[in-house]
Design an enzyme around this catalytic site. Structure first.
Site, mmCIF file in Angstrom:
data_model
loop_
_atom_site.group_PDB
_atom_site.id
_atom_site.type_symbol
_atom_site.label_atom_id
_atom_site.label_comp_id
_atom_site.label_asym_id
_atom_site.label_seq_id
_atom_site.Cartn_x
_atom_site.Cartn_y
_atom_site.Cartn_z
ATOM 1 N N SER A 20 -1.012 60.065 4.587
ATOM 2 C CA SER A 20 -1.513 58.798 4.036
ATOM 3 C C SER A 20 -0.325 57.925 3.674
ATOM 4 O O SER A 20 0.779 58.430 3.456
ATOM 5 C CB SER A 20 -2.321 59.060 2.773
ATOM 6 O OG SER A 20 -1.454 59.310 1.679
ATOM 7 N N ASP A 21 -0.536 56.626 3.579
ATOM 8 C CA ASP A 21 0.505 55.808 2.964
ATOM 9 C C ASP A 21 0.532 56.133 1.467
ATOM 10 O O ASP A 21 -0.364 56.789 0.934
ATOM 11 C CB ASP A 21 0.269 54.310 3.255
ATOM 12 C CG ASP A 21 1.569 53.511 3.099
ATOM 13 O OD1 ASP A 21 2.536 54.043 2.496
ATOM 14 O OD2 ASP A 21 1.634 52.363 3.561
ATOM 15 N N TYR A 22 1.559 55.650 0.816
ATOM 16 C CA TYR A 22 1.846 55.947 -0.592
ATOM 17 C C TYR A 22 0.616 55.708 -1.492
ATOM 18 O O TYR A 22 0.160 54.579 -1.612
ATOM 19 C CB TYR A 22 2.976 55.026 -1.016
ATOM 20 C CG TYR A 22 3.785 55.481 -2.188
ATOM 21 C CD1 TYR A 22 4.980 56.155 -2.008
ATOM 22 C CD2 TYR A 22 3.363 55.216 -3.480
ATOM 23 C CE1 TYR A 22 5.732 56.561 -3.085
ATOM 24 C CE2 TYR A 22 4.113 55.620 -4.568
ATOM 25 C CZ TYR A 22 5.298 56.300 -4.357
ATOM 26 O OH TYR A 22 6.046 56.697 -5.429
#
Ligand code: BGC
Length: 747
Positions: free
Chosen positions: A289-291
Site C-alpha cells: 500500500s502507499d503510506y
C-alpha cells in the site's frame, strides 16, 4: 510433548536445515513455490501477518541505530516483514541479523526506500529525464541509482512512478514522465530494467515498485491526495498503459495508490488489484500500500474501523500494509473470529516470500549490507558522468530568438541573476525526493559557467530576490548588475519543495517576486536568457513574448551547472522535447495534446464551438516541442502500403536531414489518428519515436513499424479491437508541426 508439537519441531528443523543447506542461487519457480509452501505451513498466524507488516524508519540518519525498543521487540517476535526508510549498510545488516538470528522463522527482511532519481548521485527529476526521449539513457540513470541503493543496504526502491499527469497544478507531475501513455510506457519499462538490471540476483539490482496504482495523476483539480473520477475507458486507454508496461518489463512490486477512482479507493479495489493486475496482466509479485493507505480507507469512509480497513485491503489484493500497522494488529482476531479467511492471508504471505526468494534474500540476507561498498560506489566518477549526460539531454530550449544561444565562451561579461543561479540555493537544484542530497556536491550554475567560459569573461552575480519571498529590495541592485554586462542569464523557478508530494499550486507563474525581477532585467534592453528550473510546466506567457531565449532546465540534479553550461555555450546541442504540454494560463488546465475532437471542434469564426473567450485553445508550448541549435528538414514520407488488413503491420519511413550548421539530435515522432471509430478517439496519439543524430547536411531515413496493437482501442464492450477504416499518420519534430499521410485498414 504432544505428537503435534513433535511434528512441528521436526518440520522446523527440516526447514532450517533446508535454509542453511546452501540453497542454490537460481531456483526454479516450482522449487520456490514448494519452499514457500513448507514455510507457510510452519508459520503462526501472527508470523504470517508480520510478513505483511512494513514499519517506517527515520529517513536521514545513517549513523545511529534506528529501531526503538518496541520495534526491536516486534521484530524478534516475527511481526515485521519489511522496513521503509532505513538505510546504511551497517544498520540494515544489524537489523537483518536480528531477523536471521533471533526470530523463530528466520525469514529475511526487505528494506525499501524511495530512490526516485538517484541516491547520492542525484540525476534529473523523472519529468526532466522523460524530456530526453532517450530510454537507453534513462535506463542507465536508473541503473546507477540501483547500484548506489544496493550500496546503502536497500533492496527495494519505490520507483518508477508512472502516473500520467495532465494537470501541472499537481506537484507530483515532477516524479513521472508527463502526459502521454506511450512515452510514459517506454520510460516506465526503461526504469524497471535499469533498477532491476538483467539479473535480480546480481549485486547492484533493486526490486522496482511501480506506483501509484492507479491513476493517482488524475487527482481532481490537481490537488494532491484528491479523488479521481474517470471512465473505465480513460483509465484503460490513458492511465493504465505505463503500469502494464512496467509489469511487462518485469517489475516485481506495485504500490497501490491513495486515491479513489469513481468511488472505490485504489487500495481497496479488487477490480484494480486482482482482476486487472493479477488476472489480466498475470502479475505474481507483491502489492504494497502507499503510506498509511490502508488506514486511510477509514477516511475514505468505506471502512468503519481499522479491522474493516485491513480486511478490505488484504482481500482486495494489498499484500503489505505500509506503516498503518493494521494488518499486524487487527487481522489476527479478524481471522480467528471468521471475518477473514486465513487463505487470503496465506496468499499475500506467499507473494511476499516469493519476492524475497527471487531477490535471493534466503540465499544471502546480507547481500546489500556490505559496508565497504558505500565508499566505493556512492558518487562514483562514472555515475556523475551518467548524471551529466542525462542532465544535458533533459534540457529543453523553448525559445531562441535571433540565435542568441549558444553564447560564445569569450563573451566579455555576463550578469548572472536570480535565486537559483548562485551557490547558496544549491539544494533546490536537485528537486524533489532527494533525501540524501549534499548541496556542496551539486554543481551550481555559477560554477558551471565559470568553468566553461574563458578566464577573461567577467561574471557579475546577483541573487536579485528570493525564490518565494515578498521582498523586492534587491531588484534595483540586480538591474545595475545587468546594466554592466553584455548579456543577462536569469536563473529562476521553483524550490525543491514547490513540486513533488503535497506540493500542489493554483498559480503556476514564477513564484515570489521573480517575474517582477525578470521584467526589470528585460527593461534594461540587454539580451536576456531565462533559465527556468521547475518540477512542472509553469505559465510563461509573458516570458515567451518578452524574453529572447528560454531554456527549460527542470531540476537537473548534481550536475546541473555543468549540463546547463554545456547547453548555454554550445558544447552540447540541445535535444530535449517536452513530455508535457505547457499551458498559457492555469485556466486552460487540464490541457493535453491527445484530446478528443468534440462535437463542435474549434472554428475561429464561430463562437459556438469549443473555445475560450479570453484565451486561445492552443498551448503555449506543445507536447513534443523543443528547439535545437540546428534545423531539421523532413521529406519523403512513404508508406509500405495504402491498404492493410487489421491483422497486418505497415511500415512508414521519412527522410530527416540536418539542414543547419551544427551536428545535432532530433526526436522524430510518429502520431496516429483513427479517423472514424465506434467510440470517440483522440485527435492524435503518439505511437513511436526515434532519437537520431545527424551531422550538418547529413540525411537519414527513419522507419517505423505500425502494428495492429498500435491501431487498436477499447470498443464499446471494452475489448481491444482494430476497426476497419482510414487512419491518418503524422510525423514530425513535435506534436503540431508534422507531415501527414493516410492509409486504410480493411477486415
Ligand atoms: C508517497 C509514496 C512513497 C511513500 C514512501 C508516500 O507518501 O506517496 O510515493 O513511496 O510515501 O515513502
Amino acid at each position: 510433548m504432544t505428537m503435534k508439537s513433535v511434528k512441528i519441531l521436526f518440520l522446523f528443523f527440516l526447514f532450517n536445515s533446508l535454509l542453511f543447506a546452501q540453497i542454490p542461487t537460481r531456483l526454479l519457480s516450482s522449487q520456490i513455490e514448494s519452499k514457500i509452501d513448507s514455510i507457510i505451513r510452519l508459520m503462526t498466524l501472527e508470523e504470517k501477518l508480520g510478513q505483511l507488516n512494513q514499519i517506517g524508519g527515520t529517513w536521514y540518519d545513517t549513523k545511529t541505530e534506528r529501531l526503538n525498543l518496541e520495534q526491536t521487540a516486534m521484530l524478534k517476535a516475527g511481526k515485521i516483514g519489511s522496513f521503509l526508510g532505513i538505510t546504511g549498510a551497517i544498520e540494515t545488516g544489524r537489523i537483518q541479523r536480528i531477523a536471521m538470528e533471533q526470530t523463530r522463522m528466520k525469514i529475511p527482511l526487505l528494506f525499501g526506500y524511495d530512490i526516485i532519481h538517484g541516491y547520492s548521485t542525484i540525476t534529473p527529476i523523472p519529468l526532466a529525464e522523460a524530456s530526453s526521449w532517450n530510454p537507453e539513457l534513462v535506463q542507465q540513470s536508473a541503473r546507477i541509482a540501483a547500484i548506489e541503493g544496493s550500496a546503502i543496504g536497500v533492496h527495494w526502491t519505490y520507483a518508477p512512478m508512472v502516473d500520467i499527469a495532465r494537470d501541472p497544478r499537481w506537484g507530483r507531475i515532477a516524479e513521472g514522465s508527463g502526459e502521454d501513455p506511450y512515452l510514459g510506457s517506454v520510460m516506465a519499462a526503461a526504469r524497471v530494467k535499469g533498477f532491476q538490471g538483467d539479473d535480480l540476483l546480481k549485486y547492484g539490482s533493486l526490486l522496482a515498485c511501480v506506483k501509484h496504482f492507479a491513476a493517482y495523476g488524475a487527482a481532481e483539480a490537481g490537488r494532491d491526495y484528491n479523488s479521481v473520477d474517470l471512465s473505465e475507458r480513460t483509465v484503460r486507454e490513458i492511465y493504465l498503459p505505463p503500469y502494464q508496461a512496467a509489469i511487462d518489463a518485469g517489475a516485481w512490486t506495485v504500490m497501490s495508490a491513495f486515491n479513489d477512482i469513481g468511488g472505490v479507493p485504489s487500495s481497496g479495489s479488487s477490480w484494480l488489484l486482482t482482476d486487472v493486475l493479477r488476472k489480466e496482466w498475470g502479475f505474481t509479485g507483491v502489492v504494497v500500500s502507499d503510506y498509511t493507505a490502508i488506514m486511510e480507507l477509514i477516511h475514505h469512509r468505506i471502512a468503519k474501523d481499522s479491522t474493516e480497513a485491513g480486511i478490505i485491503g488484504v482481500t482486495s489484493g494489498v499484500d503489505i500494509d505500509m506503516v498503518s500497522r493494521i494488518y499486524v494488529d487487527k487481522l489476527t482476531s479478524a481471522v480467528r473470529s471468521g471475518k477473514l479467511s486465513e487463505e487470503i492471508v496465506n496468499e499475500a504471505v506467499r507473494r511476499v516470500l516469493r519476492v524475497k526468494f527471487v531477490y535471493g534474500l534466503f540465499d544471502d540476507p546480507y547481500r546489500n549490507s556490505k559496508p565497504g561498498k558505500e565508499k566505493e560506489l556512492l558518487m562514483k566518477k562514472e555515475h556523475r558522468d551518467v548524471a551529466r549526460q542525462m542532465a544535458k539531454q533533459s534540457i529543453v530550449v523553448l525559445k531562441n530568438e535571433r540565435e542568441l544561444l549558444p553564447l560564445s565562451k569569450n563573451v566579455r561579461s555576463i550578469a548572472l541573476i536570480g535565486p537559483l543561479a548562485g551557490n547558496e540555493n544549491r539544494r533546490e537544484l536537485v528537486g524533489t525526493w532527494a533525501w540524501a542530497q549534499k548541496p556542496e556536491l551539486v554543481v551550481s550554475v555559477i560554477d558551471g559557467i565559470i568553468s566553461k567560459t574563458s578566464p577573461g569573461t567577467k561574471i557579475i552575480y546577483d541573487k536579485g530576490c528570493e525564490i518565494e519571498s515578498d521582498s523586492g529590495a534587491r531588484i534595483e541592485q540586480a538591474v545595475k548588475a545587468a546594466n554592466r554586462a553584455d548579456v543577462v542569464i536569469a536563473v529562476m523557478g521553483e524550490s525543491q519543495g514547490l513540486s513533488g508530494e503535497a506540493a500542489s499550486r493554483t498559480i503556476l507563474d514564477l513564484p515570489g517576486r521573480q517575474k517582477e525581477l525578470l521584467k526589470a532585467l528585460t527593461a534594461t534592453g540587454k539580451p536576456v536568457i531565462l533559465v527556468v528550473m521547475n518540477g512542472r510546466p509553469l505559465t510563461l506567457e509573458w516570458e515567451s513574448e518578452n524574453i529572447s531565449a528560454i531554456v527549460e532546465s527542470w531540476h537537473l540534479g548534481v550536475e546541473t551547472g555543468n549540463a546547463l553550461a554545456d547547453v548555454l555555450f554550445g558544447d552540447y546541442n540541445p535535444s530535449g522535447k517536452l513530455p508535457v504540454t505547457f499551458p498559457r494560463n492555469t485556466g486552460q488546465i487540464p490541457i493535453y495534446y491527445n484530446h478528443k475532437s468534440t462535437g463542435r471542434p474549434f472554428v475561429p469564426a464561430d463562437k459556438y464551438t469549443s473555445r475560450y473567450l479570453d484565451a486561445p485553445n492552443t498551448p503555449l508550448f506543445p507536447f513534443g516541442f523543443g528547439l535545437s541549435y540546428t534545423t531539421f528538414g523532413y521529406e519523403n514520407l512513404t508508406l509500405s502500403a495504402s491498404t492493410i488488413k487489421s491483422t497486418q503491420s505497415i511500415t512508414v519511413s521519412v527522410d530527416v536531414q540536418n539542414i543547419g550548421k551544427r551536428s545535432g539530435e532530433e526526436v522524430v515522432q510518429l502520431y496516429l489518428r483513427d479517423d472514424v471509430a465506434s467510440v470517440t478517439r483522440s485527435v492524435k496519439e503518439l505511437k513511436g519515436f526515434n532519437k537520431i543524430s545527424l551531422n550538418p547536411g547529413e540525411k537519414k531515413t527513419v522507419q517505423f513499424t505500425i502494428r495492429p496493437d498500435d491501431l487498436s482501442f477499447y470498443n464499446l464492450s471494452m475489448k481491444k479491437v482494430v476497426e476497419p477504416g482510414t487512419f491518418t499518420l503524422y510525423i514530425g519534430g513535435n506534436s503540431v508541426d508534422c507531415m501527414e499521410a493516410s492509409f486504410e485498414v480493411i477486415e
